[in-house]
Design a protein around this motif. Sequence first.
Motif, short mmCIF file in Angstrom:
data_model
loop_
_atom_site.label_atom_id
_atom_site.label_comp_id
_atom_site.label_asym_id
_atom_site.label_seq_id
_atom_site.Cartn_x
_atom_site.Cartn_y
_atom_site.Cartn_z
N UNK A 187 0.81 -1.22 0.00
CA UNK A 187 0.00 0.00 0.00
C UNK A 187 0.85 1.27 0.00
N UNK A 188 2.15 1.13 0.10
CA UNK A 188 3.00 2.30 0.27
C UNK A 188 2.97 3.23 -0.94
N UNK A 189 2.86 2.68 -2.15
CA UNK A 189 2.92 3.49 -3.36
C UNK A 189 1.55 4.02 -3.78
N UNK A 190 0.51 3.63 -3.07
CA UNK A 190 -0.83 4.11 -3.40
C UNK A 190 -1.03 5.54 -2.92
N UNK A 191 -1.98 6.23 -3.54
CA UNK A 191 -2.31 7.59 -3.12
C UNK A 191 -2.85 7.59 -1.69
N UNK A 192 -2.48 8.61 -0.93
CA UNK A 192 -2.98 8.74 0.43
C UNK A 192 -4.39 9.32 0.44
N UNK A 193 -4.93 9.47 1.66
CA UNK A 193 -6.30 9.94 1.77
C UNK A 193 -6.55 10.77 3.01
N UNK A 194 -7.81 11.22 3.14
CA UNK A 194 -8.21 12.11 4.24
C UNK A 194 -8.88 11.37 5.38
N UNK A 195 -9.43 10.18 5.12
CA UNK A 195 -10.07 9.39 6.16
C UNK A 195 -9.95 7.91 5.79
N UNK A 196 -9.50 7.12 6.75
CA UNK A 196 -9.32 5.68 6.53
C UNK A 196 -10.15 4.89 7.52
N UNK A 197 -10.71 3.78 7.06
CA UNK A 197 -11.41 2.87 7.96
C UNK A 197 -11.05 1.43 7.60
N UNK A 198 -10.99 0.57 8.61
CA UNK A 198 -10.92 -0.87 8.42
C UNK A 198 -12.34 -1.42 8.49
N UNK A 199 -12.72 -2.25 7.51
CA UNK A 199 -14.00 -2.94 7.57
C UNK A 199 -13.97 -4.11 6.58
N UNK A 200 -14.73 -5.15 6.86
CA UNK A 200 -14.76 -6.34 6.01
C UNK A 200 -15.93 -6.19 5.04
N UNK A 201 -15.68 -5.52 3.91
CA UNK A 201 -16.80 -5.17 3.02
C UNK A 201 -17.38 -6.39 2.31
N UNK A 202 -16.57 -7.45 2.11
CA UNK A 202 -17.04 -8.62 1.37
C UNK A 202 -17.29 -9.84 2.26
N UNK A 203 -17.21 -9.65 3.57
CA UNK A 203 -17.51 -10.72 4.54
C UNK A 203 -16.70 -11.99 4.28
N UNK A 204 -15.43 -11.82 3.92
CA UNK A 204 -14.59 -13.00 3.69
C UNK A 204 -13.73 -13.35 4.90
N UNK A 205 -13.86 -12.56 5.99
CA UNK A 205 -13.18 -12.92 7.23
C UNK A 205 -11.94 -12.14 7.54
N UNK A 249 -10.13 -7.91 7.41
CA UNK A 249 -10.47 -6.49 7.33
C UNK A 249 -9.84 -5.83 6.11
N UNK A 250 -10.66 -5.18 5.31
CA UNK A 250 -10.23 -4.41 4.16
C UNK A 250 -10.11 -2.94 4.57
N UNK A 251 -9.67 -2.11 3.64
CA UNK A 251 -9.47 -0.68 3.93
C UNK A 251 -10.28 0.16 2.95
N UNK A 252 -11.03 1.12 3.49
CA UNK A 252 -11.66 2.16 2.67
C UNK A 252 -10.90 3.45 2.93
N UNK A 253 -10.49 4.13 1.84
CA UNK A 253 -9.72 5.36 1.96
C UNK A 253 -10.44 6.48 1.22
N UNK A 254 -10.95 7.44 1.98
CA UNK A 254 -11.63 8.59 1.42
C UNK A 254 -10.60 9.64 1.02
N UNK A 255 -10.74 10.19 -0.20
CA UNK A 255 -9.82 11.21 -0.70
C UNK A 255 -10.63 12.47 -1.00
#
Length: 525
Positions: free
Chosen positions: A324-342, A344-350
């Motif tokens: 994730x280091x080379x990806x664009x940064x953001x203003x708000x980050x959350x951990x959540x399991x959006x696909x219920x696969x067990x 935690x994924x990341x949502x990054x608001x920009x």
Amino acid sequence: MLFRYWLILCLLILFGIYSCTRTEENVLLDDKNEVFMDVTEKAFLARSNDSYSHCLGDIDGDGLLDIFVINHAAPPSLFRNNGDGTFQDITFNSGVKMRGDQHGCAIGDYDNDGDQDIYVTVGADSGKGFGSNRLYKNNGEGRFIDVAFEAGVADTKGRGRSTSWVDYNNDGYLDLFIANDKRDDAPSVLLNNNGNDSFSNVSVESGLNIVDHMLEASWVDYDNDGLMDLTTVSFRRHRKWEINIYKNIQNGTFKKTKTFNGWTYAWGDYDNDGDLDLFISTPPRVYILGYEFAALAKFFKGSNKLYENIGEGQFIDVSDKAGIKKEMGGDKAIFFDYDNDGDLDIYLLVSGTKNKNINDMVFENNGNGTFTNVTREINFIQNVGGRGYDVAYGDYNNDGFLDLFLTNGSPPYRRMVQYRLGMHSGPYVLYKNKGNGNHWLKIRLVGTKSNRDGIGARVTLYHGNRFQFRQNGGGMDGYVQHSNFINFGLGDVKIIDKIVVKWPTGSVSNMTNIKSDQTLIIKEN
């Protein structure tokens, strides 16, 4: 001055060339790949405001998530969930006050009477005046009465920003922390719940009477010692922001133990090893010499850092390994399991600019310590005005999959340059998660000796040779509050072997052989 105009002209030419040569980013993919569907209008939530904070919570006890939004220059918005995919605006008759320099909100049952109360912070005219915070006591029917002065929580001098409920001393009552922007005679505040509808200011003795440009704060037990620790975000200068961790020392005092450079943070056990890891992001730069250019984000991308918790309160930087280091940064980050696969994924608001709200990003947890940017793969292409500001997750339709609620206003302190650029309204957005075939479990905790919301409890779920861990922070996360239901994605697991809840008081609840795809209420023994 001439140099300034020449520089702006050169930048415009450069961005024009870039715009003509870049690949199309907004080409829609096949709808069958779409995961998040914009249902704002269908839900009757189409509004536009310069919104600060928003909180998800069940204010009327019907098992459905309602939405409370703080609008800075307009009345707040309180939406009751009708249970059919729509919401009703009940603000006018709810008892919440219509006007004021309102900033943050937090929902919680401070008096342990079984319904959710609301606390709202109010600014103080940039530190030159006064403003009373509000404590809205729920009368049990979804109506509220402001009891801030009676309870001793008005904090009239404080430049109130975000706020959060926490039981920092594990005495069974929710205490209150207020992050105040800098004012020498009004530091941030920790208020101890006396258990009789009143609070005592313990800021000085706790060491949290901090005079700083503190804007956001939340609570987790990062070192697994059974006590909730404080995480804060403060502005320094020249786009420099600082994230600090204050360890709870067990005697009612706190000590600053960690400092990170960064703009926003998210806590979550991304590697399912039983402790909370830390994701930190800094957004791209989109302005120069007081002017905004969305294309700047392609050159000044910001940054992302992922810190793995290795135990005993220590962290290691695994950003490169995680991808994730080379990806664009953001203003708000959350951990959540959006696909219920067990995991935690990341949502990054920009945020972007007032004319171009940069597309947010979704990072899929691959289950092996790495993440993949799947924004395009899941057809998450946004067309939203305003500057993206905050995002909260919750299952508003009770289908077991986490939905998203966003605000897109532009408070000036999120980007300090906005004092000159001006504030602009942006729309509310509700994204419905279309789900998939994976199984799930939702848990609502009810404390008896512990605080009724079970804030501070640790929940571990076992299935086969795997386990997942969540800590109940009440959903509070800086300026937003996610649902206080605890969500677990289960993949193809239909029967959970065991659930263990460790309550703040030290008691333990055990359950075995639990069916998936249900909402489970666990009451403290």
